[in-house]
Design an enzyme around this catalytic site. Structure first.
Site, short mmCIF file in Angstrom:
data_model
loop_
_atom_site.label_atom_id
_atom_site.label_comp_id
_atom_site.label_asym_id
_atom_site.label_seq_id
_atom_site.Cartn_x
_atom_site.Cartn_y
_atom_site.Cartn_z
NE ARG A 75 -6.14 -0.41 11.73
CZ ARG A 75 -5.14 -0.51 10.87
NH1 ARG A 75 -4.34 0.54 10.68
NH2 ARG A 75 -4.90 -1.61 10.21
CE LYS B 100 -0.63 0.06 5.00
NZ LYS B 100 -1.39 -0.57 6.08
C1 PLP Z 1 -0.53 -1.39 6.60
C2 PLP Z 1 -0.93 -2.69 7.16
C3 PLP Z 1 0.05 -3.68 7.37
C4 PLP Z 1 1.51 -3.47 7.11
O1 PLP Z 1 2.06 -2.69 8.13
P1 PLP Z 1 3.63 -2.36 8.22
O2 PLP Z 1 3.79 -1.72 9.53
O3 PLP Z 1 3.93 -1.47 7.07
O4 PLP Z 1 4.35 -3.67 8.13
C5 PLP Z 1 -0.39 -4.90 7.86
N1 PLP Z 1 -1.69 -5.14 8.13
C6 PLP Z 1 -2.64 -4.21 7.95
C7 PLP Z 1 -4.06 -4.55 8.28
C8 PLP Z 1 -2.30 -2.95 7.46
O5 PLP Z 1 -3.25 -2.03 7.28
#
Ligand code: PLP
Length: 366
Positions: A131, A36
């Site tokens: 969350r 993302k």
């Molecule tokens: C963005 C996201 C991740 C990845 O997080 P990082 O800290 O970049 O490794 C994993 N799971 C969810 C649900 C996310 O939104």
């Protein structure tokens, strides 16, 4: 070369991903590469896949569609709950989505029937960070209500910590997720192929030697791209922290007073900066601003100090006047990276091949 730009070293990204894939494999955990922050950049996705990530995950259906359009061949997971209004796109372009609401899963079920496809669901559980997630006490009844929906397959459960409230993944909350997986399987049989423990913040726990229990997947983004873990923002041993750099161009560099002159009021962002008089300093302006980046997430090279920013100007102090047109490179944190990646004004320039074919030092445009 055009400026401002992000320079992305695919070989370093590949090295980071391969290193973590290997370390986690030794703990029985596979990696979902999270794309993302790079807007689903196909070159980065491909480097991650070559490094051995099992699947790709993204929070935005648009990014997954972009990767599909670019022929990136991998299982795709939508890691944010689908919007009801996007159910049809989700069942067509992803294999699995993370879910917390029965209304959404029912909509996915009817969209999947129409599309004549099966859609995988991972149910997210709330384990303290407040969350997304189903409360643990509601998990079993949610499974019971979704498990017979047509064209829907329950693939697993997962959780996400450290994002909203900064709650650390630890032996307690990870054991709780394992116990939930066991109890679901006691009631419904061996149905959970994925138990997804979390994000880059889980690495310290996962590599600590603690019992990993049923956890067999982590979703990693920041650690693969920036080489650091997000709980204390420390570099991870053996990983590159400079795989991605931001380059900006000098458009003005002059000796100026350090203190503003005239009646003080609010600046363009509603702040009233307090500035101490240090006499004259060398003030340099770079052609980049809040519209493109999060200036507080930039790490300047030695000899450059951040003074302030507005929408289109980054104001720094430099030891001497810098040539107009010269370039300065910055390291970025995650928030600056995400903003920079999504700014149409910042070029994305790739270096290396993500370890495939011959190595190349030439930069190619995204
Ligand atoms: C963005 C996201 C991740 C990845 O997080 P990082 O800290 O970049 O490794 C994993 N799971 C969810 C649900 C996310 O939104």
């Amino acid at each position: 070369m055009s400026a401002p730009r992000l320079e992305i070293d695919l070989d370093k990204v590949h090295h980071n991903a391969q290193t973590l894939v290997k370390r986690l494999a030794a703990r029985g955990i596979s990696v979902t590469g999270v794309t993302k922050s790079s807007l689903g950049c196909p070159a980065i996705a491909t480097a991650l896949l070559r490094a051995g990530v099992r699947a790709l995950g993204d929070s935005r259906i648009e990014n997954i569609e972009a990767m599909r359009d670019a022929q990136v061949a991998a299982p795709m997971t939508l890691i944010r709950s689908p919007m009801l209004s996007q159910a049809e796109r989700v069942v067509v372009h992803t294999d699995i989505s993370f879910n917390t609401e029965l209304d959404v899963i029912r909509e996915l079920s009817s969209a999947a029937q129409k599309a004549k496809r099966m859609h995988g669901v991972v149910l997210m559980v709330e384990l303290g960070d407040l969350r997304e997630g189903i409360m643990p006490g509601e998990l079993e009844s949610t499974v019971r209500q979704m498990i017979h929906l047509p064209n829907i397959l329950l693939k697993g459960i997962g959780t996400n910590l450290a994002c909203r409230c900064g709650v650390s993944p630890d032996t307690n909350n990870m054991a709780e997720l394992s116990a939930l997986a066991d109890s679901i399987e006691t009631s419904f049989g061996s149905i959970l192929s994925i138990v997804s423990g979390g994000n880059s913040a889980n690495l310290e726990w996962a590599l600590s030697g603690a019992d990993t229990g049923r956890i067999n997947d982590l979703r990693l983004g920041e650690s693969l791209l920036l080489g650091c873990e997000p709980l204390h923002r420390q570099p991870i041993d053996g990983l590159h922290t400079d795989a991605i750099t931001l380059v900006a161009e000098v458009i003005e560099s002059k000796l100026k007073p350090s203190q503003p002159r005239g009646e003080p009021g609010q600046n363009a962002f509603g702040e009233t900066p307090s500035i101490t008089n240090r006499g004259h300093i060398t003030q340099t302006i770079l052609a980049i601003g809040y519209q493109d980046i999060d200036p507080s997430g930039l790490q300047a090279p030695v000899g450059i100090r951040f003074l302030g920013a507005s929408s289109d100007h980054l104001v720094v102090e430099s030891d001497h006047c810098l040539p107009i047109g010269s370039e300065i490179s910055f390291q970025l944190n995650y928030s600056a990276l995400v903003r920079a990646m999504t700014s149409p004004f910042i070029a994305k320039v790739m270096k290396g091949q993500g370890h495939h074919g011959h190595m190349s030092d030439s930069y190619g445009k995204l």
